[in-house]
Design a protein around this motif. Structure first.
Motif, mmCIF file in Angstrom:
data_model
loop_
_atom_site.group_PDB
_atom_site.id
_atom_site.type_symbol
_atom_site.label_atom_id
_atom_site.label_comp_id
_atom_site.label_asym_id
_atom_site.label_seq_id
_atom_site.Cartn_x
_atom_site.Cartn_y
_atom_site.Cartn_z
ATOM 1 N N THR A 171 0.847 -1.293 0.007
ATOM 2 C CA THR A 171 -0.047 -0.100 -0.023
ATOM 3 C C THR A 171 0.844 1.135 0.112
ATOM 4 O O THR A 171 1.731 1.204 0.524
ATOM 5 C CB THR A 171 -0.705 -0.043 1.086
ATOM 6 N N LEU A 172 0.451 2.154 -0.667
ATOM 7 C CA LEU A 172 1.102 3.593 -0.773
ATOM 8 C C LEU A 172 -0.031 4.533 -0.378
ATOM 9 O O LEU A 172 -1.193 4.487 -0.838
ATOM 10 C CB LEU A 172 1.624 3.831 -2.150
ATOM 11 N N VAL A 173 0.229 5.379 0.708
ATOM 12 C CA VAL A 173 -0.641 6.497 1.198
ATOM 13 C C VAL A 173 -0.349 7.667 0.274
ATOM 14 O O VAL A 173 0.730 8.144 0.261
ATOM 15 C CB VAL A 173 -0.522 6.699 2.566
ATOM 16 N N ASN A 174 -1.482 8.083 -0.424
ATOM 17 C CA ASN A 174 -1.261 9.387 -1.098
ATOM 18 C C ASN A 174 -1.434 10.633 -0.400
ATOM 19 O O ASN A 174 -2.481 11.301 -0.418
ATOM 20 C CB ASN A 174 -2.261 9.466 -2.414
ATOM 21 N N THR A 175 -0.177 10.921 0.118
ATOM 22 C CA THR A 175 -0.124 12.278 0.766
ATOM 23 C C THR A 175 0.469 13.273 -0.114
ATOM 24 O O THR A 175 0.128 14.305 -0.036
ATOM 25 C CB THR A 175 0.542 12.153 2.158
ATOM 26 N N ASN A 176 1.393 12.921 -0.798
ATOM 27 C CA ASN A 176 2.138 13.900 -1.793
ATOM 28 C C ASN A 176 2.313 12.921 -3.132
ATOM 29 O O ASN A 176 3.062 11.899 -3.182
ATOM 30 C CB ASN A 176 3.307 14.120 -1.208
ATOM 31 N N VAL A 177 1.995 13.746 -4.338
ATOM 32 C CA VAL A 177 2.116 12.926 -5.586
ATOM 33 C C VAL A 177 3.540 12.443 -5.972
ATOM 34 O O VAL A 177 3.824 11.385 -6.401
ATOM 35 C CB VAL A 177 1.252 13.501 -6.509
ATOM 36 N N ILE B 224 8.217 3.888 -8.332
ATOM 37 C CA ILE B 224 9.454 3.603 -9.193
ATOM 38 C C ILE B 224 10.176 2.653 -8.345
ATOM 39 O O ILE B 224 10.866 1.665 -8.852
ATOM 40 C CB ILE B 224 10.054 4.756 -9.484
ATOM 41 N N ALA B 225 10.589 3.152 -6.956
ATOM 42 C CA ALA B 225 11.472 2.094 -6.193
ATOM 43 C C ALA B 225 10.996 0.804 -6.106
ATOM 44 O O ALA B 225 11.558 -0.322 -6.329
ATOM 45 C CB ALA B 225 11.569 2.821 -5.025
ATOM 46 N N LEU B 226 9.479 0.635 -5.848
ATOM 47 C CA LEU B 226 8.970 -0.848 -5.881
ATOM 48 C C LEU B 226 9.275 -1.627 -7.336
ATOM 49 O O LEU B 226 9.508 -2.888 -7.334
ATOM 50 C CB LEU B 226 7.428 -0.751 -5.602
#
Ligand code: 5GP
Length: 209
Positions: free
Chosen positions: A190-196, A204-206
């Motif tokens: 999961t990535l939390v979308n706090t900042n685009v 990209i790292a993933l």
């Protein structure tokens, strides 16, 4: 006449391509990333930023029966087709996955994805939960990423703030959002979308891990 304009967008020559099988299938699909999450969470903003900052990543352009929003261009955000056109794509097996979402249908053109993966191009599908589940079945090596809002209140605020949908459509999307939020654990991460920009970096790292 069949509307095939959706499949001509990237100029790739697909003549005679044989889909990979066995071991090469695994190699080809390892680079596939699915980005999913509730409507309004900011998936398309993340995708737009990816497009800008990472042109080496290929973003699949979906087919939809939804009408274009102001500023959307055929072949860029979506290939816009009518119901009959979508029926034909399903019947001819040209969609890798498809789903009905809040009254419209959306699908991923299969061949373009297969071609990009065969060329080892990092590929992203921005699709809904139902589509993500279908990809998990057909391409289990794909990385499934869930984009979550910082909070439910924030999601609601973003969906309404967009100002592009009438209230009944917003209600349907929020309802679908509850189902999508409950499915977060089905995803690899999961990535939390706090900042685009931050989300893009982490994505990209993933993808390159
Ligand atoms: P929107 O109408 O806001 O552009 O998209 C509505 C939902 O459809 C979003 O959750 C988006 O991720 C999803 N979607 C877009 N393209 C596809 C697709 O090709 N397949 C599936 N299953 N969902 C898609």
């Amino acid at each position: 006449m069949t509307d095939r304009s959706w499949s001509d967008g990237d100029g790739t020559d697909r003549g005679g391509f044989v889909p990979p099988g066995g071991g090469s299938h695994e190699r080809a699909t390892r680079r596939l990333t699915v980005l999913s999450g509730p409507s309004g969470v900011g998936k398309s903003t993340v995708v737009a930023e990816l497009r800008r900052a990472h042109p080496e990543v290929w973003l699949s352009v979906s087919v939809t029966t939804r009408k274009p929003r102001p500023g959307e261009t055929h072949g860029v955000e979506y290939f816009f087709v009518d119901d009959e056109g979508f029926d034909r794509l399903i019947a001819s097996g040209e969609l890798l996955e498809w789903a009905e979402f809040a009254g419209n249908r959306y699908g991923t053109p299969r061949q373009a994805v297969i071609d990009k993966l065969a060329q080892n191009v990092p590929t992203v599908l921005e699709i809904d939960l139902q589509g993500a589940r279908q990809v998990r079945e057909s391409m289990p090596e794909a990385l499934l990423v869930f984009l979550a809002p910082p909070s439910w209140e924030e999601l609601e605020k973003r969906l309404r703030g967009r100002g592009t949908e009438p209230e009944d459509v917003i209600a349907r999307r929020l309802e679908a959002g509850r189902v999508e939020m409950a499915a977060e654990k089905e995803f690899d991460t999961t990535l939390v979308n706090t900042n685009v920009q931050d989300v893009c970096h982490r994505l990209i790292a993933l993808m390159t891990a």
